[in-house]
Structures are given as C-alpha cells and as structure tokens.
Design an enzyme around this catalytic site. Sequence first.
Site, short mmCIF file in Angstrom:
data_model
loop_
_atom_site.label_atom_id
_atom_site.label_comp_id
_atom_site.label_asym_id
_atom_site.label_seq_id
_atom_site.Cartn_x
_atom_site.Cartn_y
_atom_site.Cartn_z
N GLY A 64 0.81 -1.22 0.00
CA GLY A 64 0.00 0.00 0.00
C GLY A 64 0.84 1.25 0.00
O GLY A 64 0.33 2.35 -0.23
N ALA A 91 -0.78 -1.16 -4.82
CA ALA A 91 -2.05 -0.45 -5.01
C ALA A 91 -2.01 0.87 -4.24
O ALA A 91 -1.87 0.87 -3.02
CB ALA A 91 -3.22 -1.30 -4.52
N ASN A 93 -4.37 2.80 -3.53
CA ASN A 93 -5.53 3.01 -2.65
C ASN A 93 -6.34 1.71 -2.57
O ASN A 93 -6.68 1.13 -3.59
CB ASN A 93 -6.41 4.15 -3.17
CG ASN A 93 -7.24 4.76 -2.06
OD1 ASN A 93 -7.89 4.04 -1.31
ND2 ASN A 93 -7.20 6.07 -1.94
N HIS A 121 -5.49 15.59 2.22
CA HIS A 121 -5.04 14.61 3.22
C HIS A 121 -4.68 15.28 4.54
O HIS A 121 -4.45 16.48 4.61
CB HIS A 121 -3.80 13.87 2.70
CG HIS A 121 -4.12 12.76 1.74
ND1 HIS A 121 -4.34 12.99 0.40
CD2 HIS A 121 -4.28 11.42 1.92
CE1 HIS A 121 -4.60 11.85 -0.20
NE2 HIS A 121 -4.58 10.88 0.69
N LYS A 125 1.11 13.33 6.16
CA LYS A 125 1.48 12.61 4.94
C LYS A 125 2.79 13.18 4.39
O LYS A 125 2.95 14.40 4.28
CB LYS A 125 0.36 12.74 3.91
CG LYS A 125 0.60 11.95 2.65
CD LYS A 125 -0.67 11.82 1.82
CE LYS A 125 -0.41 11.06 0.53
NZ LYS A 125 0.21 9.74 0.73
N1 LIG Z 1 -2.80 2.07 -0.48
C1 LIG Z 1 -3.60 2.59 0.46
O1 LIG Z 1 -4.83 2.34 0.47
C2 LIG Z 1 -3.02 3.48 1.50
C3 LIG Z 1 -1.71 3.83 1.41
N2 LIG Z 1 -1.13 4.57 2.39
C4 LIG Z 1 0.30 4.76 2.24
O2 LIG Z 1 0.93 3.85 3.14
C5 LIG Z 1 2.14 4.41 3.62
C6 LIG Z 1 2.12 4.40 5.14
O3 LIG Z 1 1.10 5.27 5.59
P1 LIG Z 1 0.82 5.45 7.16
O4 LIG Z 1 0.62 4.13 7.81
O5 LIG Z 1 -0.21 6.48 7.27
O6 LIG Z 1 2.21 6.07 7.63
P2 LIG Z 1 2.89 6.02 9.07
O7 LIG Z 1 3.94 7.09 9.04
O8 LIG Z 1 1.88 6.03 10.13
O9 LIG Z 1 3.60 4.59 9.09
C7 LIG Z 1 4.78 4.30 8.41
C8 LIG Z 1 5.43 3.11 9.08
O10 LIG Z 1 6.67 2.84 8.43
C9 LIG Z 1 7.67 2.69 9.41
N3 LIG Z 1 8.99 3.06 8.89
C10 LIG Z 1 9.48 4.30 8.69
N4 LIG Z 1 10.73 4.24 8.21
C11 LIG Z 1 11.02 2.93 8.11
C12 LIG Z 1 12.17 2.23 7.70
N5 LIG Z 1 13.28 2.87 7.29
N6 LIG Z 1 12.13 0.88 7.73
C13 LIG Z 1 11.02 0.23 8.15
N7 LIG Z 1 9.90 0.85 8.55
C14 LIG Z 1 9.92 2.19 8.54
C15 LIG Z 1 7.25 3.63 10.52
O11 LIG Z 1 7.86 3.25 11.74
P3 LIG Z 1 8.35 4.41 12.77
O12 LIG Z 1 7.17 5.30 12.97
O13 LIG Z 1 8.74 3.62 13.98
O14 LIG Z 1 9.47 5.10 12.08
C16 LIG Z 1 5.74 3.38 10.56
O15 LIG Z 1 5.46 2.21 11.29
C17 LIG Z 1 2.25 5.79 2.99
O16 LIG Z 1 3.05 5.69 1.82
C18 LIG Z 1 0.82 6.13 2.62
O17 LIG Z 1 0.74 7.00 1.53
C19 LIG Z 1 -1.83 5.02 3.45
C20 LIG Z 1 -3.15 4.74 3.57
C21 LIG Z 1 -3.86 3.95 2.60
O1 LIG Z 2 -1.00 8.73 3.24
C1 LIG Z 2 -2.23 8.47 3.25
O2 LIG Z 2 -2.95 8.70 4.22
C2 LIG Z 2 -2.82 7.86 2.07
N1 LIG Z 2 -2.04 7.52 1.09
C3 LIG Z 2 -2.43 6.92 -0.13
C4 LIG Z 2 -2.10 7.82 -1.29
O3 LIG Z 2 -1.05 8.48 -1.28
O4 LIG Z 2 -2.87 7.87 -2.24
C5 LIG Z 2 -3.85 6.42 -0.11
C6 LIG Z 2 -4.79 7.28 0.65
O5 LIG Z 2 -4.98 8.45 -0.08
C7 LIG Z 2 -4.26 7.58 2.04
#
Ligand SMILES: NC(=O)C1=CN([C@@H]2O[C@H](COP(=O)(O)OP(=O)(O)OC[C@H]3O[C@@H](n4cnc5c(N)ncnc54)[C@H](OP(=O)(O)O)[C@@H]3O)[C@@H](O)[C@H]2O)C=CC1
Ligand SMILES: O=C(O)C1=N[C@H](C(=O)O)C[C@H](O)C1
Length: 236
Positions: A64, A91, A93, A121, A125
């Site tokens: 994701g 994917a 989203n 957002h 982000k």
């Molecule tokens: N496809 C989809 O439907 C969606 C996609 N996303 C995407 O997913 C990604 C994560 O989003 P989100 O969960 O909100 O972000 P967060 O910042 O909450 O989480 C990111 C995670 O990655 C970890 N991390 C950071 N650096 C490293 C590293 N070098 N090695 C391993 N782990 C690491 C962080 O750990 P720590 O905090 O301990 O550094 C944290 O647990 C983003 O790219 C976002 O755009 C988000 C929502 C929906």
């Molecule tokens: O970072 C987020 O929160 C999200 N990231 C994804 C994106 O970059 O499109 C999916 C969703 O929009 C949430």
Amino acid sequence: MGRAVVAAVEAAPDLELVAALEHGDDVGAVAATGAQVAVDFTVPDVTEANVRSLVAQGVHVVVGTTGWTPESLGRVEVDLAAQPGVGVLVAPNFALGAVLAMAFAARAARWFESVEVVELHHPDKVDAPSGTARHTAQAVARARREAGLGPVPDATTTALDGARGADVDGVRVHAVRLRGLVAHEEILLGNAGEQLTIRHDSFDRVSFMPGVLHAVRQVGERPGLTVGLEHYLDLG
Ligand SMILES: NC(=O)C1=CN([C@@H]2O[C@H](COP(=O)(O)OP(=O)(O)OC[C@H]3O[C@@H](n4cnc5c(N)ncnc54)[C@H](OP(=O)(O)O)[C@@H]3O)[C@@H](O)[C@H]2O)C=CC1
Ligand SMILES: O=C(O)C1=N[C@H](C(=O)O)C[C@H](O)C1
C-alpha cells in the site's frame, strides 16, 4: 495503517497473523515465520527493498506504500521473472470507493474538455501529490489520449510556483494538507456550461481494510506484478 492491517487480519476467520514487523525488524526473516503473504505499509524510501527481499524469499506481497516509480516497479518485475508463481500487488488506494472513483473518472474523461484532480489529506502525509491522485491522473490522461483529445485548455502565462499544481501526464493535480482530514479526492471534469465532480472520502482507516483483505486472499492466485486494486476487482 500497519496497526489497522494487524487488527483486520486478526479479525478475519480465514487468515492467520504470523508476524507483525516494526521499523528495525529484519524483513529477510519473514519466510521463516511461515508467512505466505506479506503486507507493506511503510515509507517510500524502504518499500522497494522490502518487496524485493520478500520476493526473493518466495513470499507474495501486497503493497500500500506510495511513492513507486516506473524504475522501481521495473526492478521488481525483473525479480519476479526469477520467481515464477510469486505475486506482488502495488495499489495506491485500497478503499473500494476510491478505486471506483478512479475507474469512473477514467470512463468519463473522454467526454470532457477539461479535467483537474484535487487530493486532500492529513498533514502527516510525507508525499505529494498522493499515490491515488497520480494513479487517477495517469488513468485519465490515458483515456484522453486513446480518445484523441488534445491538451487540457489553460491560458495561464504568469503564475506563482505551484499555483497550478503538479503536472501529471498533462493533468493538473493539487494537494491540500489539513488537520482533521484523512484521505479525500475530487476529480473535476468540465465542459462549456457543465461540470461533473467525482468525489471520494475516506473518513477512517478502516475504509482501506476490505480492499487489503481482498488483496491478501487473491495475490497468491495472481503471479507477477499488478499495479492497482482495480485489476483485482475486474475494473482494470
Ligand atoms: N494504499 C492505500 O490504500 C493506502 C496507502 N497509504 C500509504 O501507506 C504508507 C504508510 O502510511 P501510514 O501508515 O499512514 O504512515 P505512518 O507514518 O503512520 O507509518 C509508516 C510506518 O513505516 C515505518 N517506517 C518508517 N521508516 C522505516 C524504515 N526505514 N524501515 C522500516 N519501517 C519504517 C514507521 O515506523 P516508525 O514510525 O517507527 O518510524 C511506521 O510504522 C504511505 O506511503 C501512505 O501514503 C496510506 C493509507 C492507505
Ligand atoms: O498517506 C495516506 O494517508 C494515504 N495515502 C495513499 C495515497 O497516497 O494515495 C492512499 C490514501 O490516499 C491515504
């Protein structure tokens, strides 16, 4: 997202959670846990290395994390050629409504002279524009090309940097960051005298979980690289 996926997998009667990795844990040890499928929600800087390590271990991957480039996807494809049977889904989203909004926009695109994408957002982000907005703009641009449409009309000759957003394949994409938001997107389509607005809102991260679980269940049946959940929903 990682915590939400852990909760969703634990609540799914047909799935078993065998590992949950945090920053600093060894991705190279995932296969040893017995995992058949791994889910990656990390950061753009590390996701490619994670996926390539998992593919080398023969583990299917659902990704994701956003920020993928054609070059990074290409390297994963090369790795997958050496691991027949392994599937990777990247994917941008997993919210079913967001995937439908993208598909509707691509379908509508050929009928409109103008189009712009606005994504909104939460301010934590790290990437802009969102992976979803890029994917949407690319799909819309492809549909316009296939229909023989020319450039989107825009007479701007003087603008402050960024005022017209980012140019993704000829489609302008605008990114808003605002406390209180989760993940939202609007596709604005315009003709003389009319506008069609397609909008999707994720109000909570639970919105992504049905799509993630669907992908986890499917990825083992779909070897090779797939980009976009729409292909797992017969919308691609
Ligand atoms: N496809 C989809 O439907 C969606 C996609 N996303 C995407 O997913 C990604 C994560 O989003 P989100 O969960 O909100 O972000 P967060 O910042 O909450 O989480 C990111 C995670 O990655 C970890 N991390 C950071 N650096 C490293 C590293 N070098 N090695 C391993 N782990 C690491 C962080 O750990 P720590 O905090 O301990 O550094 C944290 O647990 C983003 O790219 C976002 O755009 C988000 C929502 C929906
Ligand atoms: O970072 C987020 O929160 C999200 N990231 C994804 C994106 O970059 O499109 C999916 C969703 O929009 C949430």
